[in-house]
Design a protein around this motif. Structure first.
Motif, PDB file in Angstrom:
ATOM      1  N   LEU A  47       7.100  -4.088  -4.369  1.00 52.06           N
ATOM      2  CA  LEU A  47       5.699  -4.419  -4.077  1.00 52.06           C
ATOM      3  C   LEU A  47       5.484  -4.502  -2.575  1.00 52.06           C
ATOM      4  O   LEU A  47       6.117  -5.313  -1.896  1.00 52.06           O
ATOM      5  N   ASP A  48       4.582  -3.672  -2.068  1.00 53.38           N
ATOM      6  CA  ASP A  48       4.304  -3.706  -0.629  1.00 53.38           C
ATOM      7  C   ASP A  48       3.019  -4.495  -0.377  1.00 53.38           C
ATOM      8  O   ASP A  48       1.923  -4.000  -0.635  1.00 53.38           O
ATOM      9  N   GLU A  49       3.181  -5.704   0.108  1.00 53.66           N
ATOM     10  CA  GLU A  49       2.065  -6.589   0.469  1.00 53.66           C
ATOM     11  C   GLU A  49       0.984  -6.714  -0.611  1.00 53.66           C
ATOM     12  O   GLU A  49      -0.182  -6.375  -0.360  1.00 53.66           O
ATOM     13  N   PRO A  50       1.370  -7.229  -1.774  1.00 56.24           N
ATOM     14  CA  PRO A  50       0.358  -7.379  -2.827  1.00 56.24           C
ATOM     15  C   PRO A  50      -0.771  -8.335  -2.439  1.00 56.24           C
ATOM     16  O   PRO A  50      -1.852  -8.268  -3.023  1.00 56.24           O
TER      17      PRO A  50
ATOM     18  N   MET B 182       2.168   0.483  -3.908  1.00 59.55           N
ATOM     19  CA  MET B 182       2.003   0.766  -2.489  1.00 59.55           C
ATOM     20  C   MET B 182       0.955  -0.127  -1.850  1.00 59.55           C
ATOM     21  O   MET B 182       0.021  -0.578  -2.507  1.00 59.55           O
ATOM     22  N   GLU B 183       1.110  -0.306  -0.543  1.00 59.50           N
ATOM     23  CA  GLU B 183       0.095  -0.985   0.227  1.00 59.50           C
ATOM     24  C   GLU B 183      -1.200  -0.180   0.051  1.00 59.50           C
ATOM     25  O   GLU B 183      -1.206   1.042   0.160  1.00 59.50           O
ATOM     26  N   GLY B 184      -2.308  -0.848  -0.261  1.00 54.73           N
ATOM     27  CA  GLY B 184      -3.562  -0.111  -0.439  1.00 54.73           C
ATOM     28  C   GLY B 184      -3.767   0.423  -1.856  1.00 54.73           C
ATOM     29  O   GLY B 184      -4.785   1.044  -2.142  1.00 54.73           O
TER      30      GLY B 184
ATOM     31  N   LYS C 204       8.067  -3.052   7.550  1.00 58.97           N
ATOM     32  CA  LYS C 204       8.222  -3.329   6.119  1.00 58.97           C
ATOM     33  C   LYS C 204       7.836  -2.120   5.260  1.00 58.97           C
ATOM     34  O   LYS C 204       8.581  -1.716   4.377  1.00 58.97           O
ATOM     35  N   SER C 205       6.668  -1.552   5.533  1.00 59.02           N
ATOM     36  CA  SER C 205       6.239  -0.396   4.732  1.00 59.02           C
ATOM     37  C   SER C 205       7.143   0.807   4.994  1.00 59.02           C
ATOM     38  O   SER C 205       7.405   1.608   4.099  1.00 59.02           O
ATOM     39  N   THR C 206       7.613   0.918   6.221  1.00 57.11           N
ATOM     40  CA  THR C 206       8.534   2.015   6.549  1.00 57.11           C
ATOM     41  C   THR C 206       9.813   1.888   5.714  1.00 57.11           C
ATOM     42  O   THR C 206      10.344   2.884   5.217  1.00 57.11           O
TER      43      THR C 206
HETATM   44 MG   LIG Z   1       3.009  -2.545   5.755  1.00 58.85          MG
END
Ligand SMILES: [Mg+2]
Ligand SMILES: Nc1ncnc2c1ncn2[C@@H]1O[C@H](COP(=O)(O)OP(=O)(O)O)[C@@H](O)[C@H]1O
Length: 234
Positions: free
Chosen positions: A158-161, A82-84, A40-42
């Protein structure tokens, strides 16, 4: 609005994404769901140009953005959370937001966006002079979303809010997404929290081992036996 065609990417010798194709219409809330490590993040990184595509194309409103640098993609109207979160921890809440608005080079619009972000997240306004690092995880997530909105995006990625947030904060963050969408901002939500994200998505795609294995409306997928067994443990 966003068209992804046969997109592949990876790291070094490892190919992560294989021939991803999907499309997002203006005004939709699209969700990508998949387990940890699915890619997913990729996918987010490849769309934003922080990771080069090995094959395939990404089109934004008819323009090929596959090889554009990230800052140019941002200028064209895609904002990412971003995630994080990646906040400027040593800066105040308001300065974090204003940095988001700088990309517009338009003080008037930046100030309108700030008013809107504060009405969306009143807590940010009441704590505008505090340092970002003094915030809890959920508050930081709101700030990260607020900063992305300050850029006046057409598409919010949105990456994994929900990751690492207390359940009550996850609730608060997810409640805001339809409100943001109602303002005309298309939403692309990448999530491990399958139930919650399918519940608000107009359409969704399921990613497994770097490939799209299912798609449908959020409601259809929530009823799908295979998906329920694999992701919801039902
Ligand atoms: Mg991810
Ligand atoms: N910077 C990296 N270098 C090498 N491999 C990576 C890197 N980032 C992610 N991967 C690998 O790519 C795969 C997909 O990761 P990722 O896109 O982060 O998945 P997800 O976001 O769905 O959890 C995983 O196997 C992961 O180990």
């Amino acid at each position: 609005m966003l068209e992804i065609n046969n997109l592949s990417s990876g790291y070094g010798d490892i190919q992560v994404l294989s021939s991803i194709s999907l499309s997002i219409q203006q005004g939709e809330i699209i969700s990508i769901v998949g387990a940890n490590g699915a890619g997913k993040s990729t996918l987010v990184r490849t769309i934003m140009g922080t990771l080069p595509a090995r094959e395939g194309h990404v089109w934004l409103n008819g323009q090929d953005i596959t090889k554009l640098p990230t800052h140019q993609i941002a200028k064209l109207g895609i904002a990412q959370v971003m995630e994080g979160r990646r906040l400027f921890n040593h800066m105040t809440v308001e300065d974090n937001l204003l940095i988001g608005g700088d990309i517009l080079c338009d003080k008037q619009r930046s100030s309108e966006n700030l008013t809107w972000v504060y009405s969306l997240f009143p807590k940010l306004e009441s704590r505008r002079k505090q340092l970002a690092r003094s915030f809890s995880g959920g508050e930081q997530q709101m700030l990260a979303i607020g900063r992305a909105l300050m850029t006046g995006p057409k598409l919010l990625l949105l990456d994994e809010p929900s990751i690492g947030l207390a359940p009550i904060m996850v609730e608060t963050v997810f409640e805001k997404l339809p409100e943001i969408n109602a303002r005309g901002i298309t939403i692309f939500l990448v999530e491990q929290d399958v139930h919650r994200s399918l519940s608000i998505a107009s359409r969704a795609y399921v990613l497994e081992h770097g490939q799209i294995v299912m798609s449908g409306t959020g409601a259809e997928l929530l009823k799908d036996d295979r998906l329920r067994k694999a992701y919801l443990g039902i």
